[in-house]
Motif scaffolding. Structure first.
Motif, PDB file in Angstrom:
ATOM      1  N   CYS A  66       4.805  -1.459  -0.490  1.00 40.69           N
ATOM      2  CA  CYS A  66       4.741  -0.635  -1.803  1.00 40.69           C
ATOM      3  C   CYS A  66       3.463  -0.403  -2.319  1.00 40.69           C
ATOM      4  N   ILE A  67       2.721  -1.394  -1.948  1.00 38.34           N
ATOM      5  CA  ILE A  67       1.151  -1.247  -2.723  1.00 38.34           C
ATOM      6  C   ILE A  67       0.378   0.215  -2.462  1.00 38.34           C
ATOM      7  N   GLY A  68       0.334   0.284  -1.033  1.00 40.02           N
ATOM      8  CA  GLY A  68      -0.508   1.561  -0.574  1.00 40.02           C
ATOM      9  C   GLY A  68       0.190   2.723  -1.470  1.00 40.02           C
ATOM     10  N   PRO A  69       1.372   3.236  -1.262  1.00 41.52           N
ATOM     11  CA  PRO A  69       1.847   4.310  -2.055  1.00 41.52           C
ATOM     12  C   PRO A  69       1.547   4.346  -3.454  1.00 41.52           C
ATOM     13  N   LEU A  70       1.815   3.237  -4.184  1.00 44.03           N
ATOM     14  CA  LEU A  70       1.776   2.985  -5.479  1.00 44.03           C
ATOM     15  C   LEU A  70       0.279   3.352  -5.943  1.00 44.03           C
ATOM     16  N   CYS A  71      -0.495   2.924  -5.076  1.00 42.60           N
ATOM     17  CA  CYS A  71      -2.297   3.230  -5.625  1.00 42.60           C
ATOM     18  C   CYS A  71      -2.283   4.551  -5.230  1.00 42.60           C
ATOM     19  N   ARG A  72      -1.628   5.334  -4.568  1.00 36.17           N
ATOM     20  CA  ARG A  72      -2.098   6.345  -4.217  1.00 36.17           C
ATOM     21  C   ARG A  72      -1.643   7.626  -5.429  1.00 36.17           C
ATOM     22  N   LEU A  73      -0.426   6.852  -6.284  1.00 37.69           N
ATOM     23  CA  LEU A  73       0.308   7.454  -7.259  1.00 37.69           C
ATOM     24  C   LEU A  73      -0.464   7.322  -8.340  1.00 37.69           C
ATOM     25  N   ASP A  74      -0.692   6.032  -8.704  1.00 37.01           N
ATOM     26  CA  ASP A  74      -1.315   5.623 -10.128  1.00 37.01           C
ATOM     27  C   ASP A  74      -2.467   4.592  -9.737  1.00 37.01           C
ATOM     28  N   ARG A  75      -3.636   4.902 -10.151  1.00 35.81           N
ATOM     29  CA  ARG A  75      -4.729   4.003 -10.056  1.00 35.81           C
ATOM     30  C   ARG A  75      -4.548   2.511 -10.660  1.00 35.81           C
ATOM     31  N   CYS A  76      -3.571   2.485 -11.402  1.00 39.44           N
ATOM     32  CA  CYS A  76      -3.630   1.155 -12.094  1.00 39.44           C
ATOM     33  C   CYS A  76      -3.132   0.011 -11.161  1.00 39.44           C
ATOM     34  N   PHE A  77      -2.622   0.433 -10.202  1.00 35.20           N
ATOM     35  CA  PHE A  77      -2.074  -0.505  -9.119  1.00 35.20           C
ATOM     36  C   PHE A  77      -3.184  -0.979  -8.150  1.00 35.20           C
ATOM     37  N   LEU A  78      -4.284  -0.222  -8.392  1.00 35.81           N
ATOM     38  CA  LEU A  78      -5.531  -0.770  -7.389  1.00 35.81           C
ATOM     39  C   LEU A  78      -5.739  -2.178  -7.326  1.00 35.81           C
ATOM     40  N   PRO A  79      -5.789  -2.849  -8.568  1.00 37.05           N
ATOM     41  CA  PRO A  79      -6.038  -4.293  -8.328  1.00 37.05           C
ATOM     42  C   PRO A  79      -4.937  -5.023  -7.212  1.00 37.05           C
ATOM     43  N   LEU A  80      -3.889  -4.620  -7.171  1.00 39.70           N
ATOM     44  CA  LEU A  80      -3.030  -5.115  -6.111  1.00 39.70           C
ATOM     45  C   LEU A  80      -3.484  -4.882  -4.798  1.00 39.70           C
ATOM     46  N   PHE A  81      -4.243  -3.761  -4.477  1.00 39.81           N
ATOM     47  CA  PHE A  81      -4.805  -3.401  -3.170  1.00 39.81           C
ATOM     48  C   PHE A  81      -5.882  -4.167  -2.448  1.00 39.81           C
ATOM     49  N   TYR A  82      -6.698  -4.790  -3.585  1.00 36.26           N
ATOM     50  CA  TYR A  82      -7.841  -5.443  -3.429  1.00 36.26           C
ATOM     51  C   TYR A  82      -7.544  -6.568  -2.292  1.00 36.26           C
ATOM     52  N   ASN A  83      -6.654  -7.341  -2.316  1.00 34.49           N
ATOM     53  CA  ASN A  83      -6.519  -8.562  -1.478  1.00 34.49           C
ATOM     54  C   ASN A  83      -5.109  -8.580  -0.560  1.00 34.49           C
ATOM     55  N   ARG A  84      -4.999  -7.172  -0.408  1.00 33.82           N
ATOM     56  CA  ARG A  84      -3.567  -6.768   0.549  1.00 33.82           C
ATOM     57  C   ARG A  84      -3.533  -7.577   1.561  1.00 33.82           C
ATOM     58  N   ARG A  85      -4.537  -7.865   2.295  1.00 31.50           N
ATOM     59  CA  ARG A  85      -4.485  -8.528   3.709  1.00 31.50           C
ATOM     60  C   ARG A  85      -3.924  -9.980   3.279  1.00 31.50           C
ATOM     61  N   HIS A  86      -4.386 -10.363   2.185  1.00 35.92           N
ATOM     62  CA  HIS A  86      -4.154 -11.820   1.982  1.00 35.92           C
ATOM     63  C   HIS A  86      -2.390 -12.222   1.947  1.00 35.92           C
ATOM     64  N   LEU A  87      -1.925 -10.957   1.009  1.00 32.60           N
ATOM     65  CA  LEU A  87      -0.307 -10.718   1.041  1.00 32.60           C
ATOM     66  C   LEU A  87       0.237 -10.783   2.466  1.00 32.60           C
ATOM     67  N   GLY A  88      -0.401 -10.081   3.542  1.00 34.24           N
ATOM     68  CA  GLY A  88       0.055  -9.819   4.741  1.00 34.24           C
ATOM     69  C   GLY A  88       0.107 -11.115   5.551  1.00 34.24           C
ATOM     70  N   VAL A  89      -1.066 -11.840   5.374  1.00 34.94           N
ATOM     71  CA  VAL A  89      -1.028 -13.083   6.124  1.00 34.94           C
ATOM     72  C   VAL A  89       0.007 -13.985   5.610  1.00 34.94           C
ATOM     73  N   VAL A  90      -0.025 -14.282   4.324  1.00 31.94           N
ATOM     74  CA  VAL A  90       1.186 -14.930   3.743  1.00 31.94           C
ATOM     75  C   VAL A  90       2.336 -14.852   4.057  1.00 31.94           C
ATOM     76  N   THR A  91       2.562 -13.459   3.941  1.00 27.91           N
ATOM     77  CA  THR A  91       4.033 -12.934   4.889  1.00 27.91           C
ATOM     78  C   THR A  91       4.202 -13.538   6.069  1.00 27.91           C
ATOM     79  N   PHE A  92       3.324 -13.326   6.981  1.00 27.04           N
ATOM     80  CA  PHE A  92       3.538 -13.917   8.325  1.00 27.04           C
ATOM     81  C   PHE A  92       3.737 -15.427   8.551  1.00 27.04           C
ATOM     82  N   LEU A  93       2.960 -16.184   7.520  1.00 25.41           N
ATOM     83  CA  LEU A  93       3.136 -17.625   7.529  1.00 25.41           C
ATOM     84  C   LEU A  93       4.572 -17.963   6.879  1.00 25.41           C
TER      85      LEU A  93
END
Lengths: 344, 66
Positions: A66-93
């Motif tokens: 959801c972070i990608g489309p949220l950031c395209r819809l509203d800039r206020c979600f950009l702080p979530l985007f900054y470290n999105r890769r860490h979220l992905g790695v934690v998801t894998f773990l």
């Protein structure tokens, strides 16, 4: 931004992001496992862990999606985007822990090798109710592994951003496989409507956000350009460009960012060389165009990153006629110096 | 350069947008077609009995639990 590889370029924002992430994961696991243990006192510890880690991984994958489309819809979600890769790695773990416990509980105590058992035990591919759903989860985990293993900037740079982005678009395949894994697995044996409702809402949310963001992006791309002369096209009126910011327009299907700063106009490709972020949504900071995704910087006159960094984006020749910005429709080689147009 | 990726991204999203709700509804339908005795009510579904479909592992699991 960095010109050399480091494991993780820690800063206070990344630490705060990861602390919140770790706290959220622990809280989610505690709530899910605690509630399950209360509601199902006969459940074994392994089962609670399998379901807890699996639920947490899927929840996190929904957040990541959801972070990608949220950031395209509203800039206020950009702080979530900054470290999105860490979220992905934690998801894998989390997925690995879920898969590991499941492999042990359901496949490791027989005569067969656990992986052979996983791959061959159930062959009811024609039955929805008895489908070998564990294989779907295993495939999703393989994809998440590939993404986690190549998440570092080392791989981003060596694979090149388009290849890396293509590889990481496999997240959609992983998401689809996991929805199928849950629908054909847990949903078939769990009678409580809670799971079905939660899964349905998550699918609806992820798809709706993507469609809304796609609609917004399509509107931008469909704005057609306009009259042309000597290879130049009318891009936009001067007064619609905010100072030290950009107006993004689409030229022959490619987006460009028209920056206004210090009485000058420069046009760059809208695609950051780091992760293909939208440069035109960034700002001029300290004289450099700064990508709002991860802070990569480029000089507006040349599209080159200031030394010692080496990233370069394409530039475009410009001119100003009657309060309108005209730009060459053909990009120059990345890093080519262009004299900015002066605003009279 | 990035334009083809955007197109692929749109196609994938549209494809999944159509496929996943259908899959979900098909899964719900298959679930309701199960005979009542195959449904596991909450507690009994821990652990998921369908997961242990390998007879060898199932026997070993059963033996281990006894």
């Amino acid at each position: 931004m960095s010109h050399q590889y480091v494991a993780i370029g820690w800063n206070s924002q990344k630490r705060a992001y990861d602390l919140v992430l770790a706290a959220g994961v622990v809280l989610c696991l505690a709530i899910f496992i605690g509630a399950s243990a209360l509601l199902h006192p006969s459940a074994t510890g392994e089962t609670l862990l399998i379901r807890g880690f699996g639920s947490c991984a899927f929840l996190l994958l929904n957040v990541v999606s959801c972070i990608g489309p949220l950031c395209r819809l509203d800039r206020c979600f950009l702080p979530l985007f900054y470290n999105r890769r860490h979220l992905g790695v934690v998801t894998f773990l989390l997925g690995v822990v879920h898969g590991g416990f499941a492999l042990f509980q359901f496949h490791a105590l027989g005569d067969l090798d656990p992986f052979v058992s996983l791959l061959t035990a159930n062959r009811n591919f024609t039955s929805l109710a008895d489908f070998p759903f564990q294989l779907l989860g295993f495939l999703a985990l393989v994809i998440l592994f590939l993404m986690a293993a190549t998440s570092h900037d080392f791989w981003l740079r060596n694979l090149t951003p388009p290849v890396w982005k293509t590889l990481h678009m496999l997240v959609y395949a992983a998401y689809g496989l996991l929805v199928a894994h849950i629908t054909l697995g847990l949903l078939q044996s769990e009678r409580s409507p809670f799971l079905a409702v939660a899964l349905g809402i998550s699918i609806l949310l992820v798809i709706s956000l993507h469609l809304l963001a796609a609609r917004k992006e399509r509107n931008l791309d469909s704005e057609s350009l306009r009259q042309s002369m000597d290879g130049f096209v009318v891009a936009c009126p001067l007064d619609v460009i905010p100072e030290k910011c950009a107006k993004v327009v689409s030229v022959h299907g490619e987006r460009v960012a028209i920056f206004k700063y210090d009485g000058k106009i420069s046009v760059l490709s809208n695609v950051c060389r780091h992760q293909n972020g939208p440069l035109g949504e960034g700002k001029i900071v300290d004289g450099c165009v700064t990508c709002l995704w991860h802070g990569y910087q480029y000089l507006p006159e040349s599209g080159a990153s200031p030394p010692p960094c080496t990233e370069k984006v394409s530039t475009f020749r410009t001119k100003i006629v009657d309060g309108q910005v005209w730009q060459d429709s053909h990009p120059l080689a990345p890093g080519t110096q262009v004299t900015p147009s002066r605003i009279a | 350069m990035i334009q083809p990726l955007r197109k692929w991204h749109s196609r994938i999203v549209l494809f999944l947008g159509a496929l996943l709700p259908l899959l979900f509804l098909a899964g719900l339908r298959a679930r309701h077609r199960l005979p009542p005795e195959e449904h596991s009510s909450g507690r009994e579904s821990f652990p998921t009995p369908r997961a242990t479909t390998d007879s060898v592992s199932l026997a070993a699991n059963t033996a281990a639990s006894q």
